[in-house]
Design a protein around this motif. Structure first.
Motif, PDB file in Angstrom:
ATOM      1  N   LEU A 182       0.853  -1.177   0.000  1.00 32.52           N
ATOM      2  CA  LEU A 182       0.000   0.000   0.000  1.00 32.52           C
ATOM      3  C   LEU A 182       0.892   1.230   0.000  1.00 32.52           C
ATOM      4  O   LEU A 182       1.875   1.292   0.739  1.00 32.52           O
ATOM      5  N   VAL A 183       0.560   2.231  -0.825  1.00 30.50           N
ATOM      6  CA  VAL A 183       1.292   3.490  -0.826  1.00 30.50           C
ATOM      7  C   VAL A 183       0.314   4.607  -0.493  1.00 30.50           C
ATOM      8  O   VAL A 183      -0.815   4.637  -0.985  1.00 30.50           O
ATOM      9  N   MET A 184       0.750   5.513   0.381  1.00 30.71           N
ATOM     10  CA  MET A 184      -0.057   6.651   0.799  1.00 30.71           C
ATOM     11  C   MET A 184       0.488   7.924   0.151  1.00 30.71           C
ATOM     12  O   MET A 184       1.693   8.188   0.206  1.00 30.71           O
ATOM     13  N   ILE A 185      -0.398   8.721  -0.441  1.00 34.66           N
ATOM     14  CA  ILE A 185      -0.015   9.945  -1.154  1.00 34.66           C
ATOM     15  C   ILE A 185      -0.577  11.149  -0.394  1.00 34.66           C
ATOM     16  O   ILE A 185      -1.795  11.278  -0.230  1.00 34.66           O
TER      17      ILE A 185
ATOM     18  N   GLY B 154       9.919  -2.808  -6.671  1.00 31.34           N
ATOM     19  CA  GLY B 154       9.709  -4.111  -7.296  1.00 31.34           C
ATOM     20  C   GLY B 154       8.332  -4.717  -7.095  1.00 31.34           C
ATOM     21  O   GLY B 154       8.169  -5.935  -7.171  1.00 31.34           O
ATOM     22  N   HIS B 155       7.336  -3.876  -6.872  1.00 31.55           N
ATOM     23  CA  HIS B 155       5.981  -4.394  -6.696  1.00 31.55           C
ATOM     24  C   HIS B 155       5.317  -4.602  -8.056  1.00 31.55           C
ATOM     25  O   HIS B 155       5.369  -3.719  -8.917  1.00 31.55           O
ATOM     26  N   ASP B 156       4.675  -5.721  -8.223  1.00 26.37           N
ATOM     27  CA  ASP B 156       3.917  -5.959  -9.450  1.00 26.37           C
ATOM     28  C   ASP B 156       2.621  -5.153  -9.452  1.00 26.37           C
ATOM     29  O   ASP B 156       2.277  -4.501 -10.437  1.00 26.37           O
ATOM     30  N   ARG B 157       1.912  -5.196  -8.322  1.00 32.78           N
ATOM     31  CA  ARG B 157       0.671  -4.429  -8.157  1.00 32.78           C
ATOM     32  C   ARG B 157       0.656  -3.889  -6.736  1.00 32.78           C
ATOM     33  O   ARG B 157       1.244  -4.462  -5.831  1.00 32.78           O
ATOM     34  N   TRP B 158      -0.049  -2.799  -6.546  1.00 32.85           N
ATOM     35  CA  TRP B 158      -0.193  -2.261  -5.207  1.00 32.85           C
ATOM     36  C   TRP B 158      -1.482  -1.477  -5.065  1.00 32.85           C
ATOM     37  O   TRP B 158      -2.173  -1.187  -6.053  1.00 32.85           O
ATOM     38  N   VAL B 159      -1.826  -1.186  -3.824  1.00 24.85           N
ATOM     39  CA  VAL B 159      -2.996  -0.372  -3.501  1.00 24.85           C
ATOM     40  C   VAL B 159      -2.520   1.070  -3.350  1.00 24.85           C
ATOM     41  O   VAL B 159      -1.521   1.343  -2.681  1.00 24.85           O
ATOM     42  N   VAL B 160      -3.245   1.989  -3.977  1.00 24.75           N
ATOM     43  CA  VAL B 160      -2.848   3.393  -4.000  1.00 24.75           C
ATOM     44  C   VAL B 160      -3.915   4.210  -3.270  1.00 24.75           C
ATOM     45  O   VAL B 160      -5.080   4.213  -3.666  1.00 24.75           O
ATOM     46  N   VAL B 161      -3.510   4.871  -2.198  1.00 23.92           N
ATOM     47  CA  VAL B 161      -4.430   5.684  -1.398  1.00 23.92           C
ATOM     48  C   VAL B 161      -3.923   7.117  -1.387  1.00 23.92           C
ATOM     49  O   VAL B 161      -2.790   7.387  -0.978  1.00 23.92           O
ATOM     50  N   GLY B 162      -4.764   8.039  -1.841  1.00 21.97           N
ATOM     51  CA  GLY B 162      -4.401   9.451  -1.842  1.00 21.97           C
ATOM     52  C   GLY B 162      -5.327  10.241  -0.942  1.00 21.97           C
ATOM     53  O   GLY B 162      -6.546  10.024  -0.941  1.00 21.97           O
TER      54      GLY B 162
ATOM     55  N   GLY C 124      -3.897  14.596  -2.864  1.00 20.23           N
ATOM     56  CA  GLY C 124      -3.277  13.325  -3.253  1.00 20.23           C
ATOM     57  C   GLY C 124      -4.274  12.332  -3.812  1.00 20.23           C
ATOM     58  O   GLY C 124      -3.891  11.409  -4.540  1.00 20.23           O
ATOM     59  N   ALA C 125      -5.568  12.522  -3.506  1.00 15.04           N
ATOM     60  CA  ALA C 125      -6.593  11.628  -4.046  1.00 15.04           C
ATOM     61  C   ALA C 125      -6.668  11.746  -5.565  1.00 15.04           C
ATOM     62  O   ALA C 125      -6.894  10.751  -6.266  1.00 15.04           O
ATOM     63  N   SER C 126      -6.474  12.952  -6.089  1.00 11.86           N
ATOM     64  CA  SER C 126      -6.474  13.142  -7.545  1.00 11.86           C
ATOM     65  C   SER C 126      -5.289  12.444  -8.183  1.00 11.86           C
ATOM     66  O   SER C 126      -5.400  11.862  -9.267  1.00 11.86           O
ATOM     67  N   ILE C 127      -4.129  12.487  -7.505  1.00  8.67           N
ATOM     68  CA  ILE C 127      -2.948  11.790  -8.021  1.00  8.67           C
ATOM     69  C   ILE C 127      -3.214  10.286  -8.058  1.00  8.67           C
ATOM     70  O   ILE C 127      -2.870   9.596  -9.029  1.00  8.67           O
ATOM     71  N   ALA C 128      -3.830   9.757  -7.010  1.00  8.22           N
ATOM     72  CA  ALA C 128      -4.144   8.330  -6.964  1.00  8.22           C
ATOM     73  C   ALA C 128      -5.053   7.935  -8.115  1.00  8.22           C
ATOM     74  O   ALA C 128      -4.849   6.891  -8.762  1.00  8.22           O
TER      75      ALA C 128
ATOM     76  N   ARG D 288      -1.154  -2.023 -12.809  1.00  6.89           N
ATOM     77  CA  ARG D 288      -0.338  -1.948 -11.593  1.00  6.89           C
ATOM     78  C   ARG D 288      -1.150  -1.582 -10.355  1.00  6.89           C
ATOM     79  O   ARG D 288      -0.629  -1.628  -9.243  1.00  6.89           O
ATOM     80  N   THR D 289      -2.404  -1.217 -10.544  1.00  2.23           N
ATOM     81  CA  THR D 289      -3.222  -0.710  -9.445  1.00  2.23           C
ATOM     82  C   THR D 289      -4.260  -1.737  -9.036  1.00  2.23           C
ATOM     83  O   THR D 289      -5.168  -2.062  -9.802  1.00  2.23           O
ATOM     84  N   ALA D 290      -4.125  -2.255  -7.813  1.00  3.60           N
ATOM     85  CA  ALA D 290      -5.057  -3.276  -7.328  1.00  3.60           C
ATOM     86  C   ALA D 290      -6.345  -2.660  -6.793  1.00  3.60           C
ATOM     87  O   ALA D 290      -7.429  -3.256  -6.909  1.00  3.60           O
ATOM     88  N   ALA D 291      -6.249  -1.495  -6.194  1.00  2.00           N
ATOM     89  CA  ALA D 291      -7.411  -0.781  -5.658  1.00  2.00           C
ATOM     90  C   ALA D 291      -6.979   0.641  -5.354  1.00  2.00           C
ATOM     91  O   ALA D 291      -5.785   0.925  -5.204  1.00  2.00           O
ATOM     92  N   VAL D 292      -7.962   1.529  -5.261  1.00  2.00           N
ATOM     93  CA  VAL D 292      -7.695   2.944  -4.982  1.00  2.00           C
ATOM     94  C   VAL D 292      -8.495   3.373  -3.758  1.00  2.00           C
ATOM     95  O   VAL D 292      -9.672   3.018  -3.619  1.00  2.00           O
ATOM     96  N   GLY D 293      -7.859   4.139  -2.898  1.00  2.00           N
ATOM     97  CA  GLY D 293      -8.563   4.832  -1.833  1.00  2.00           C
ATOM     98  C   GLY D 293      -8.556   6.323  -2.130  1.00  2.00           C
ATOM     99  O   GLY D 293      -7.490   6.941  -2.153  1.00  2.00           O
ATOM    100  N   TYR D 294      -9.729   6.871  -2.400  1.00  2.00           N
ATOM    101  CA  TYR D 294      -9.883   8.307  -2.679  1.00  2.00           C
ATOM    102  C   TYR D 294     -10.357   8.939  -1.371  1.00  2.00           C
ATOM    103  O   TYR D 294     -11.549   9.004  -1.082  1.00  2.00           O
ATOM    104  N   LEU D 295      -9.392   9.369  -0.561  1.00  2.00           N
ATOM    105  CA  LEU D 295      -9.651   9.745   0.826  1.00  2.00           C
ATOM    106  C   LEU D 295      -9.788  11.256   0.974  1.00  2.00           C
ATOM    107  O   LEU D 295      -8.818  12.001   0.855  1.00  2.00           O
ATOM    108  N   ASP D 296     -11.025  11.687   1.184  1.00  2.00           N
ATOM    109  CA  ASP D 296     -11.322  13.110   1.414  1.00  2.00           C
ATOM    110  C   ASP D 296     -10.777  14.001   0.311  1.00  2.00           C
ATOM    111  O   ASP D 296     -10.136  15.031   0.563  1.00  2.00           O
ATOM    112  N   GLY D 297     -11.034  13.593  -0.941  1.00  2.00           N
ATOM    113  CA  GLY D 297     -10.755  14.461  -2.074  1.00  2.00           C
ATOM    114  C   GLY D 297     -11.880  15.468  -2.243  1.00  2.00           C
ATOM    115  O   GLY D 297     -12.794  15.566  -1.413  1.00  2.00           O
ATOM    116  N   THR D 298     -11.840  16.215  -3.336  1.00  2.00           N
ATOM    117  CA  THR D 298     -12.830  17.289  -3.528  1.00  2.00           C
ATOM    118  C   THR D 298     -13.969  16.894  -4.451  1.00  2.00           C
ATOM    119  O   THR D 298     -15.014  17.547  -4.455  1.00  2.00           O
ATOM    120  N   GLY D 299     -13.774  15.858  -5.281  1.00  2.00           N
ATOM    121  CA  GLY D 299     -14.798  15.524  -6.252  1.00  2.00           C
ATOM    122  C   GLY D 299     -14.829  16.526  -7.392  1.00  2.00           C
ATOM    123  O   GLY D 299     -13.820  17.178  -7.695  1.00  2.00           O
TER     124      GLY D 299
END
Length: 285
Positions: free
Chosen positions: A36-39, A96-104, A108-112, A122-133
């Motif tokens: 998991l990567v946090m943005i 060296g990750h094949d796939r990962w979860v991306v949470v912004g 950072g949610a827009s970047i995710a 490469r993206t297994a799932a996305v967390g769009y955390l308190d973005g603006t829409g």
């Protein structure tokens, strides 16, 4: 001033482009778990996810980093959404990750979302955390900020007008800027003031140049192929309907609310937020 976070065995500087190294941190480097990567948001701020990472690291590799030109990373005025996405992909390749979860979080949610659209394999799932829409979220946000600031708005306006603030004035300015983001300003005071007093500059070039239009966000949302979790604090001053409007443009949207959470919902509701992010990771498996 608070001291900068000292290097630890988990800290690593990763070169993502010639002359551009990003400060990164890895918790629980377990090769068998889904990473998991946090943005972080801002744009132009720095990673401040320590409390949240502590809730997530069991069972997951959790990466955090300061974006280019931000925080403890190398200075850079080369700022754009494309640079942000390319840097994130360079980090994935480095680790060296094949796939990962991306949470912004926040901006950072827009970047995710942009990363997931451009690197679906490469993206297994996305967390769009308190973005603006999408849509006009700013009008409601400005009104709610003004309501929460109350009489303090005059002091914030006064500090805004000082071109070369002293460090004490800068800390006060940051504290007032971020106060309306808390569901409970009193409960959030300790973390907010710690963040405000962190001896790191806000990258104003990044803040101006890393932007996404509604058309961009809609195109990225439509291009995603993995589950995208739209997670929003019920007390975030950024309005929920605009986030739901973007979710409606997303093929595999899942909508979650953190009851009682502000713009950084793990501050007021750590358990709820961690549970939802664990759900995001599970959805990517």
């Amino acid at each position: 001033m608070t001291e900068r976070r000292a290097p630890t065995p988990a800290q690593e500087y990763v070169e993502v482009a010639p002359g551009i190294r990003l400060a990164t941190w890895t918790d629980r480097n377990d090769a068998d778990s889904l990473p998991l990567v946090m943005i972080h948001g801002g744009p132009g701020l720095w990673s401040d996810f320590e409390d949240l990472v502590a809730l997530l690291s069991e069972g997951s590799v959790v990466h955090t980093y300061d974006q280019r030109g931000c925080g403890r990373s190398d200075p850079s005025d080369e700022q754009s959404m494309q640079h942000s996405v390319a840097d994130l992909e360079a980090l994935r390749e480095h680790w060296g990750h094949d796939r990962w979860v991306v949470v912004g979080h926040s901006a950072g949610a827009s970047i995710a979302l942009a990363y997931a659209a451009q690197h679906p394999e490469r993206t297994a799932a996305v967390g769009y955390l308190d973005g603006t829409g999408i849509g006009d979220w700013r009008s409601a946000h400005r009104a709610e900020r003004a309501r929460r600031l109350g009489d303090l708005a005059a002091r914030l306006e006064q500090l805004d007008g000082i071109p070369d603030r002293s460090w004490e004035q800068e800390v006060e300015w940051r504290d007032l800027q971020w106060l309306p983001d808390d569901a409970d300003p009193v409960a959030g005071r300790e973390r907010r003031r710690h963040l405000a007093a962190t001896d790191l500059a806000i990258n104003l070039v990044a803040n101006r140049q890393i932007r996404a239009s509604d058309a961009d966000l809609i195109a990225w949302a439509a291009a995603t192929t993995c589950p995208v979790f739209f997670i929003h604090g019920s007390a975030d001053p950024r309005p929920v309907p605009n986030v739901l409007a973007l979710a409606a443009k997303t093929a595999h949207a899942r909508k979650r609310v953190v009851e009682g959470g502000g713009h950084s919902p793990w501050v007021e509701q750590p358990g709820q937020t961690a549970e939802l992010l664990h759900e995001v990771v599970q959805a990517g498996r």
